[in-house]
Design a protein around this motif. Structure first.
Motif, short mmCIF file in Angstrom:
data_model
loop_
_atom_site.label_atom_id
_atom_site.label_comp_id
_atom_site.label_asym_id
_atom_site.label_seq_id
_atom_site.Cartn_x
_atom_site.Cartn_y
_atom_site.Cartn_z
N THR A 63 0.84 -1.18 0.00
CA THR A 63 0.00 0.00 0.00
C THR A 63 0.89 1.24 0.00
N VAL A 64 0.30 2.36 -0.41
CA VAL A 64 0.99 3.65 -0.32
C VAL A 64 0.51 4.34 0.95
N MET A 65 1.45 4.67 1.82
CA MET A 65 1.16 5.38 3.06
C MET A 65 1.96 6.69 3.05
N SER A 66 1.45 7.68 3.76
CA SER A 66 2.23 8.91 3.92
C SER A 66 2.54 9.13 5.40
N PHE A 67 3.70 9.74 5.64
CA PHE A 67 4.13 10.04 7.01
C PHE A 67 5.06 11.24 6.95
N ASN A 68 4.73 12.27 7.71
CA ASN A 68 5.53 13.50 7.74
C ASN A 68 5.75 14.07 6.34
N GLY A 69 4.70 14.04 5.53
CA GLY A 69 4.75 14.65 4.21
C GLY A 69 5.45 13.84 3.14
N ARG A 70 5.81 12.59 3.44
CA ARG A 70 6.50 11.74 2.47
C ARG A 70 5.68 10.47 2.24
N GLU A 71 5.69 9.98 1.01
CA GLU A 71 4.96 8.76 0.68
C GLU A 71 5.88 7.55 0.73
N PHE A 72 5.32 6.43 1.21
CA PHE A 72 6.07 5.19 1.35
C PHE A 72 5.26 4.02 0.79
N ASP A 73 5.93 3.12 0.07
CA ASP A 73 5.32 1.86 -0.35
C ASP A 73 5.66 0.82 0.70
N ILE A 74 4.64 0.38 1.45
CA ILE A 74 4.85 -0.50 2.60
C ILE A 74 4.01 -1.75 2.45
N ASN A 75 4.59 -2.88 2.83
CA ASN A 75 3.84 -4.14 2.86
C ASN A 75 2.82 -4.06 3.99
N GLU A 76 1.55 -4.14 3.64
CA GLU A 76 0.49 -3.99 4.63
C GLU A 76 0.58 -5.03 5.73
N GLY A 77 1.12 -6.21 5.40
CA GLY A 77 1.24 -7.26 6.40
C GLY A 77 2.11 -6.85 7.57
N GLU A 78 3.11 -5.99 7.32
CA GLU A 78 3.99 -5.54 8.40
C GLU A 78 3.27 -4.63 9.38
N LEU A 79 2.17 -4.05 8.95
CA LEU A 79 1.46 -3.09 9.79
C LEU A 79 0.33 -3.72 10.60
N ARG A 80 -0.01 -4.97 10.31
CA ARG A 80 -1.19 -5.58 10.92
C ARG A 80 -1.11 -5.65 12.44
N GLU A 81 0.05 -6.01 12.97
CA GLU A 81 0.18 -6.21 14.41
C GLU A 81 0.64 -4.96 15.15
N ILE A 82 1.13 -3.96 14.43
CA ILE A 82 1.73 -2.80 15.11
C ILE A 82 0.94 -1.52 14.88
N THR A 83 -0.15 -1.59 14.10
CA THR A 83 -1.02 -0.43 13.89
C THR A 83 -2.48 -0.89 13.94
N ASP A 84 -3.38 0.06 13.80
CA ASP A 84 -4.81 -0.28 13.77
C ASP A 84 -5.34 -0.36 12.35
N ILE A 85 -4.46 -0.68 11.39
CA ILE A 85 -4.88 -0.69 9.99
C ILE A 85 -5.98 -1.72 9.73
N GLY A 86 -6.04 -2.77 10.53
CA GLY A 86 -7.06 -3.79 10.34
C GLY A 86 -8.46 -3.29 10.63
N ALA A 87 -8.58 -2.16 11.32
CA ALA A 87 -9.90 -1.64 11.69
C ALA A 87 -10.46 -0.65 10.68
N ILE A 88 -9.65 -0.23 9.71
CA ILE A 88 -10.14 0.77 8.77
C ILE A 88 -10.92 0.10 7.64
N GLU A 89 -11.87 0.82 7.09
CA GLU A 89 -12.65 0.33 5.96
C GLU A 89 -12.28 1.16 4.73
N ASN A 90 -11.63 0.51 3.79
CA ASN A 90 -11.17 1.21 2.61
C ASN A 90 -12.34 1.65 1.74
N GLU A 91 -12.27 2.88 1.24
CA GLU A 91 -13.30 3.42 0.35
C GLU A 91 -12.60 3.95 -0.89
N GLU A 92 -12.97 3.41 -2.05
CA GLU A 92 -12.31 3.85 -3.28
C GLU A 92 -13.29 3.85 -4.44
#
Length: 276
Positions: free
Chosen positions: A174-203
């Motif tokens: 996924t593309v994430m932004s942090f401090n004004g910069r964009e990052f391509d990050i494997n979403e699997g790495e964020l599952r246990e360390i963020t609340d990304i699993g609770a968001i509902e994607n809208e596109e």
């Protein structure tokens, strides 16, 4: 709903095999579509880079949305027109709050999919996705890997830091932004360390098409795929797509119908098929 269509496409490949929906053998295989020009070595010439489009100015989406070219997914969705005289409601501007103020007559057998280069070029198609920006909160001090200019790099994060979800790419990234910069990050790495699993994607997935007669209009995937005579694009192999051949129509119709795999297009949800 898009997950359901992709599930159907994957099962279509498994059930029929790649040979059942064969690649077009010549210009007549893609009605109305111009075939790629071949170079001296017999290879398709690379298309010229398209000018950058300001999708925000074009569409009127506000700053709460991230707009980017293409459609997401390792197997991007698409839609095919199986019937003749298919007229669909469309828009002059790609914004879901605008009225459907255009009636667009689509060519029979056309397959609107990112990998269908012949159709994309012939009809001057333009795909983009509008993704709702969503906050993702870091739950613990950590480091996550991202794809940078130097290859795989690490981003240091602290508990309470907030990333912004911008869009899905494919293959789990996924593309994430942090401090004004964009990052391509494997979403699997964020599952246990963020609340990304609770968001509902809208596109919103948009494509500008050329209607029969030459008029151009914008179609929203979630709307057009529910129109009579329109079906999700079959996936026959990675990177492969072509207009539907006349003798493939009934196979595609049967395999990609909403009923085939328990899809409820009205509710836009997935229901498991009954066990027989």
């Amino acid at each position: 709903m898009r997950f359901g269509w992709i599930l159907s496409a994957a099962l279509f490949v498994a059930a029929c095999g790649q040979s059942d929906v064969s690649a077009p053998a010549g210009p007549e295989a893609a009605p109305g579509a111009e075939m790629p020009v071949e170079g001296a070595a017999g290879e398709s010439a690379a298309p010229a880079a398209a000018p950058t489009t300001d999708y925000a100015a074009l569409s009127g989406y506000d700053g709460n949305w991230f707009l980017s070219p293409g459609w997401p997914g390792e197997y991007p969705p698409g839609f095919a027109v199986l019937d003749a005289d298919v007229r669909v409601p469309a828009r002059a501007r790609p914004n879901p709050t605008d009225p459907q103020d255009v009636t667009c007559l689509l060519p029979q057998y056309a397959n609107y999919q990112l990998w269908n280069n012949a159709r994309n070029k012939a009809d001057d198609l333009d795909y983009f996705v509008a993704t709702k920006k969503l906050p993702v909160t870091v739950l613990e001090d950590t480091e996550v890997e991202f794809v940078g200019d130097a290859g795989i790099e690490k981003l240091a994060l602290k508990a309470g830091d907030q990333l912004t979800y911008l869009r899905y790419i494919g293959e789990g990234f996924t593309v994430m932004s942090f401090n004004g910069r964009e990052f391509d990050i494997n979403e699997g790495e964020l599952r246990e360390i963020t609340d990304i699993g609770a968001i509902e994607n809208e596109e919103d997935l948009w494509v500008r098409v050329t209607c029969l007669g030459g008029k151009q209009a914008w179609l929203l995937f979630d709307e057009v795929v529910l129109e009579k005579g329109v079906y999700p694009s079959p996936i026959t192999g990675y990177g492969e797509a072509h207009d539907i051949l006349p003798d493939e129509v009934e196979t595609v119709r049967a395999m990609m119908s909403p009923e085939a795999f328990g899809l409820d297009p009205t509710a836009q949800s997935i229901e498991p098929p009954p066990v027989e």
